[in-house]
Design a protein around this motif. Structure first.
Motif, PDB file in Angstrom:
ATOM      1  N   LEU A 135       0.829  -1.206   0.000  1.00  0.00           N
ATOM      2  CA  LEU A 135       0.000   0.000   0.000  1.00  0.00           C
ATOM      3  C   LEU A 135       0.864   1.258   0.000  1.00  0.00           C
ATOM      4  O   LEU A 135       0.538   2.252  -0.648  1.00  0.00           O
ATOM      5  CB  LEU A 135      -0.921   0.006   1.225  1.00  0.00           C
ATOM      6  CG  LEU A 135      -2.062  -1.010   1.214  1.00  0.00           C
ATOM      7  CD1 LEU A 135      -2.675  -1.148   2.602  1.00  0.00           C
ATOM      8  CD2 LEU A 135      -3.141  -0.610   0.210  1.00  0.00           C
ATOM      9  N   ARG A 136       1.979   1.202   0.711  1.00  0.00           N
ATOM     10  CA  ARG A 136       2.892   2.344   0.786  1.00  0.00           C
ATOM     11  C   ARG A 136       3.504   2.647  -0.581  1.00  0.00           C
ATOM     12  O   ARG A 136       3.775   3.803  -0.914  1.00  0.00           O
ATOM     13  CB  ARG A 136       3.997   2.042   1.805  1.00  0.00           C
ATOM     14  CG  ARG A 136       4.885   3.227   2.137  1.00  0.00           C
ATOM     15  CD  ARG A 136       6.051   2.816   3.011  1.00  0.00           C
ATOM     16  NE  ARG A 136       5.612   2.135   4.205  1.00  0.00           N
ATOM     17  CZ  ARG A 136       6.111   0.998   4.648  1.00  0.00           C
ATOM     18  NH1 ARG A 136       7.088   0.394   3.971  1.00  0.00           N
ATOM     19  NH2 ARG A 136       5.657   0.430   5.746  1.00  0.00           N
ATOM     20  N   ASN A 137       3.746   1.577  -1.387  1.00  0.00           N
ATOM     21  CA  ASN A 137       4.391   1.742  -2.683  1.00  0.00           C
ATOM     22  C   ASN A 137       3.420   2.101  -3.814  1.00  0.00           C
ATOM     23  O   ASN A 137       3.856   2.405  -4.929  1.00  0.00           O
ATOM     24  CB  ASN A 137       5.151   0.466  -3.050  1.00  0.00           C
ATOM     25  CG  ASN A 137       6.357   0.241  -2.148  1.00  0.00           C
ATOM     26  OD1 ASN A 137       6.944   1.208  -1.637  1.00  0.00           O
ATOM     27  ND2 ASN A 137       6.715  -1.002  -1.919  1.00  0.00           N
ATOM     28  N   PHE A 138       2.116   2.029  -3.538  1.00  0.00           N
ATOM     29  CA  PHE A 138       1.140   2.445  -4.555  1.00  0.00           C
ATOM     30  C   PHE A 138       1.244   3.949  -4.774  1.00  0.00           C
ATOM     31  O   PHE A 138       1.666   4.706  -3.894  1.00  0.00           O
ATOM     32  CB  PHE A 138      -0.290   2.112  -4.118  1.00  0.00           C
ATOM     33  CG  PHE A 138      -0.634   0.650  -4.209  1.00  0.00           C
ATOM     34  CD1 PHE A 138       0.015  -0.198  -5.099  1.00  0.00           C
ATOM     35  CD2 PHE A 138      -1.633   0.115  -3.404  1.00  0.00           C
ATOM     36  CE1 PHE A 138      -0.308  -1.542  -5.173  1.00  0.00           C
ATOM     37  CE2 PHE A 138      -1.968  -1.227  -3.471  1.00  0.00           C
ATOM     38  CZ  PHE A 138      -1.302  -2.056  -4.359  1.00  0.00           C
ATOM     39  N   GLU A 139       0.807   4.385  -5.957  1.00  0.00           N
ATOM     40  CA  GLU A 139       0.679   5.823  -6.186  1.00  0.00           C
ATOM     41  C   GLU A 139      -0.342   6.368  -5.199  1.00  0.00           C
ATOM     42  O   GLU A 139      -1.328   5.704  -4.875  1.00  0.00           O
ATOM     43  CB  GLU A 139       0.245   6.095  -7.619  1.00  0.00           C
ATOM     44  CG  GLU A 139       1.321   5.785  -8.641  1.00  0.00           C
ATOM     45  CD  GLU A 139       0.886   6.158 -10.048  1.00  0.00           C
ATOM     46  OE1 GLU A 139      -0.216   6.719 -10.206  1.00  0.00           O
ATOM     47  OE2 GLU A 139       1.660   5.887 -10.984  1.00  0.00           O
ATOM     48  N   ALA A 140      -0.131   7.596  -4.743  1.00  0.00           N
ATOM     49  CA  ALA A 140      -0.961   8.180  -3.678  1.00  0.00           C
ATOM     50  C   ALA A 140      -2.467   8.105  -3.963  1.00  0.00           C
ATOM     51  O   ALA A 140      -3.235   7.672  -3.098  1.00  0.00           O
ATOM     52  CB  ALA A 140      -0.530   9.615  -3.412  1.00  0.00           C
ATOM     53  N   PRO A 141      -2.947   8.488  -5.172  1.00  0.00           N
ATOM     54  CA  PRO A 141      -4.397   8.430  -5.419  1.00  0.00           C
ATOM     55  C   PRO A 141      -4.986   7.033  -5.262  1.00  0.00           C
ATOM     56  O   PRO A 141      -6.098   6.876  -4.754  1.00  0.00           O
ATOM     57  CB  PRO A 141      -4.528   8.934  -6.863  1.00  0.00           C
ATOM     58  CG  PRO A 141      -3.333   9.798  -7.072  1.00  0.00           C
ATOM     59  CD  PRO A 141      -2.235   9.121  -6.301  1.00  0.00           C
ATOM     60  N   LYS A 142      -4.223   6.035  -5.706  1.00  0.00           N
ATOM     61  CA  LYS A 142      -4.695   4.651  -5.562  1.00  0.00           C
ATOM     62  C   LYS A 142      -4.756   4.264  -4.092  1.00  0.00           C
ATOM     63  O   LYS A 142      -5.712   3.633  -3.636  1.00  0.00           O
ATOM     64  CB  LYS A 142      -3.779   3.701  -6.332  1.00  0.00           C
ATOM     65  CG  LYS A 142      -4.228   2.242  -6.294  1.00  0.00           C
ATOM     66  CD  LYS A 142      -3.334   1.364  -7.147  1.00  0.00           C
ATOM     67  CE  LYS A 142      -3.819  -0.090  -7.130  1.00  0.00           C
ATOM     68  NZ  LYS A 142      -2.973  -0.958  -7.987  1.00  0.00           N
ATOM     69  N   ARG A 143      -3.745   4.641  -3.329  1.00  0.00           N
ATOM     70  CA  ARG A 143      -3.706   4.338  -1.892  1.00  0.00           C
ATOM     71  C   ARG A 143      -4.854   5.039  -1.172  1.00  0.00           C
ATOM     72  O   ARG A 143      -5.512   4.435  -0.321  1.00  0.00           O
ATOM     73  CB  ARG A 143      -2.363   4.781  -1.304  1.00  0.00           C
ATOM     74  CG  ARG A 143      -2.235   4.550   0.184  1.00  0.00           C
ATOM     75  CD  ARG A 143      -0.813   4.711   0.668  1.00  0.00           C
ATOM     76  NE  ARG A 143      -0.292   6.050   0.454  1.00  0.00           N
ATOM     77  CZ  ARG A 143       0.637   6.370  -0.448  1.00  0.00           C
ATOM     78  NH1 ARG A 143       1.136   5.431  -1.243  1.00  0.00           N
ATOM     79  NH2 ARG A 143       1.076   7.609  -0.573  1.00  0.00           N
ATOM     80  N   TYR A 144      -5.129   6.295  -1.528  1.00  0.00           N
ATOM     81  CA  TYR A 144      -6.234   7.022  -0.895  1.00  0.00           C
ATOM     82  C   TYR A 144      -7.568   6.331  -1.163  1.00  0.00           C
ATOM     83  O   TYR A 144      -8.411   6.216  -0.270  1.00  0.00           O
ATOM     84  CB  TYR A 144      -6.293   8.463  -1.423  1.00  0.00           C
ATOM     85  CG  TYR A 144      -5.065   9.296  -1.147  1.00  0.00           C
ATOM     86  CD1 TYR A 144      -4.286   9.088  -0.010  1.00  0.00           C
ATOM     87  CD2 TYR A 144      -4.672  10.303  -2.030  1.00  0.00           C
ATOM     88  CE1 TYR A 144      -3.156   9.845   0.245  1.00  0.00           C
ATOM     89  CE2 TYR A 144      -3.546  11.077  -1.781  1.00  0.00           C
ATOM     90  CZ  TYR A 144      -2.785  10.839  -0.651  1.00  0.00           C
ATOM     91  OH  TYR A 144      -1.672  11.591  -0.394  1.00  0.00           O
ATOM     92  N   THR A 145      -7.763   5.871  -2.386  1.00  0.00           N
ATOM     93  CA  THR A 145      -9.027   5.229  -2.766  1.00  0.00           C
ATOM     94  C   THR A 145      -9.230   3.938  -1.985  1.00  0.00           C
ATOM     95  O   THR A 145     -10.302   3.707  -1.404  1.00  0.00           O
ATOM     96  CB  THR A 145      -9.040   4.925  -4.280  1.00  0.00           C
ATOM     97  OG1 THR A 145      -8.852   6.143  -5.002  1.00  0.00           O
ATOM     98  CG2 THR A 145     -10.360   4.282  -4.690  1.00  0.00           C
ATOM     99  N   ILE A 146      -8.206   3.097  -1.976  1.00  0.00           N
ATOM    100  CA  ILE A 146      -8.307   1.799  -1.300  1.00  0.00           C
ATOM    101  C   ILE A 146      -8.560   1.984   0.190  1.00  0.00           C
ATOM    102  O   ILE A 146      -9.480   1.368   0.763  1.00  0.00           O
ATOM    103  CB  ILE A 146      -7.022   0.970  -1.540  1.00  0.00           C
ATOM    104  CG1 ILE A 146      -6.943   0.524  -3.007  1.00  0.00           C
ATOM    105  CG2 ILE A 146      -6.987  -0.252  -0.619  1.00  0.00           C
ATOM    106  CD1 ILE A 146      -5.637  -0.147  -3.381  1.00  0.00           C
TER     107      ILE A 146
END
Length: 413
Positions: free
Chosen positions: A193-204
């Motif tokens: 989750l930390r390595n995801f792009e920020a928008p993807k992490r925010y959504t999840i």
């Protein structure tokens, strides 16, 4: 297969093998067959049409296997030449990612800087390996319907609410999409989750937090209902147990009462001295007093289930005070009396010395089986029975949806 075809077509196997080598003839036949059935080549134009259709499907569902199956059916219905499975799966992957990107962009704009900062804190690197992450502390708390579990659920609910993810933020999201992203929040570890792009992490993680908050809220209500049901069952169990335990004494007293009634009936018209002699000879005063005390104690304490519910009241009160504090209850006009009873007991919980008068409409709504305990003829209003009755009635009304809880999926309107 070749042998079977040769038999069906009444051809030699060699003729079929020869036909396979005639590419131009085969191509011509294929074109004739496609023309006859109206099958179009799966070219860039048809691919674009199917992709647009897939985009709409991916907004409706995130079930990958069903999307692939539906895509195959769509291609057949539209009379396109069926491409390879890999080609179809690639299209589905691209459509899902395109739709998901729309949600990533949405949450990147919808969330405040404060919310983004709080979400990023959930996946930050831990200073020590044995320390639990903030994200792991936001997961659902299993447990029995007791005060410990309730407190844990309330604590979790309060923590999840701190992210201030309202229904307004989630209104653009379909339920299945919230569940889809929330599941990813459980599936992926913190490092991923930390390595995801920020928008993807925010959504999840926004969907994960929102879904857990809703589920925790429903759990609080479910635990409340289960606790009341358990208290009711326990009262009935203890009543039946004591009924058996006291059965010998009860039978003896009933027999004595029958004999005494018979003596009274036979000597009813006799002179007072004769009448008294019959009674005195049957039992002494001390024995009559003992029977009376036994019968009174049985009636007062062990005669039915309702009297046992009072023993459950301290635990019920403590549990209800905590659970009901976070619930906003609503009802149709015909069930307003239940909410009025709740307001009455809440006032009493705040001020034990307050003198509360029960309105007539509330009195009329109380079941007759409870009324004799709440409003006994030879005593004042019994607050304990009223409190138990109000809590029991409320729990049953929530369960049956006569009363609904704002913000709840399972117990909402």
């Amino acid at each position: 297969i070749v042998v079977y075809l040769s038999q069906q077509l009444e051809l030699d196997v060699k003729d079929i093998n020869r036909y396979n080598k005639l590419e131009s003839v085969k191509g011509y036949h294929i074109r004739l067959i496609k023309k006859y059935y109206g099958v179009s080549i799966f070219d860039s134009e048809s691919k674009e049409a199917i992709f647009k259709w897939l985009i709409e499907q991916c907004r409706i569902t995130s079930d990958y296997i069903n999307i692939v199956k539906s895509c195959v059916q769509k291609i057949k219905i539209d009379h396109f030449e069926l491409p390879s499975v890999n080609s179809i799966e690639s299209l589905v992957d691209l459509a899902l990612e395109t739709v998901n990107k729309e949600y990533y962009d949405y949450f990147d704009k919808a969330l405040s800087n404060k919310q983004k900062l709080m979400i990023n804190e959930l996946v930050k690197k831990l200073s020590k390996s044995y320390i639990k992450s903030e994200l792991s502390l936001l997961k659902l708390v299993p447990g029995k319907s007791n005060i410990v579990t309730l407190n844990a659920q309330l604590k979790l609910y309060s923590k999840l609410k701190e992210f201030e993810i309202s229904k307004g933020v989630m209104k653009e999201m379909r339920v299945h999409k919230i569940e889809y992203f929330a599941y990813q929040g459980k599936k992926y570890n913190i490092k991923m989750l930390r390595n995801f792009e920020a928008p993807k992490r925010y959504t999840i993680l926004t969907c994960f937090i929102f879904k857990n908050m809703q589920d925790t809220f429903d759990n609080i209500i479910s635990i409340f209902i289960k606790k009341i049901k358990k208290a009711d069952s326990m009262a009935y169990f203890n009543f039946k147990k004591d009924l058996v335990r006291h059965s010998f004494v009860t039978k003896r007293n009933v027999k004595d009462y029958g004999t005494l009634s018979n003596k009274i009936a036979r000597n009813y018209d006799e002179e007072p001295d004769t009448f008294k002699r019959e009674i005195v000879v049957f039992k002494s005063k001390a024995e009559f007093e003992k029977i009376f005390n036994e019968a009174s104690r049985y009636y007062e304490q062990n005669s039915d289930k309702y009297r046992y519910t009072i023993k459950e009241l301290p635990g019920l009160r403590k549990f209800s005070q905590r659970a009901l504090n976070v619930l906003n209850l609503k009802s149709e006009p015909e069930n307003h009396h239940i909410l009025e009873m709740l307001e009455i007991i809440k006032r009493r919980w705040k001020n034990k010395n307050e003198q509360i008068k029960i309105p007539e409409n509330i009195k009329d709504s109380i079941e007759s089986s409870w009324r004799e305990y709440i409003f006994p003829e030879d005593a004042d209003f019994d607050w304990r029975y009223f409190e138990v009755y109000a809590i029991f009635t409320l729990a049953e009304a929530i369960k049956s949806n006569d009363i609904w809880v704002e913000g709840s999926n399972e117990y909402g309107p």
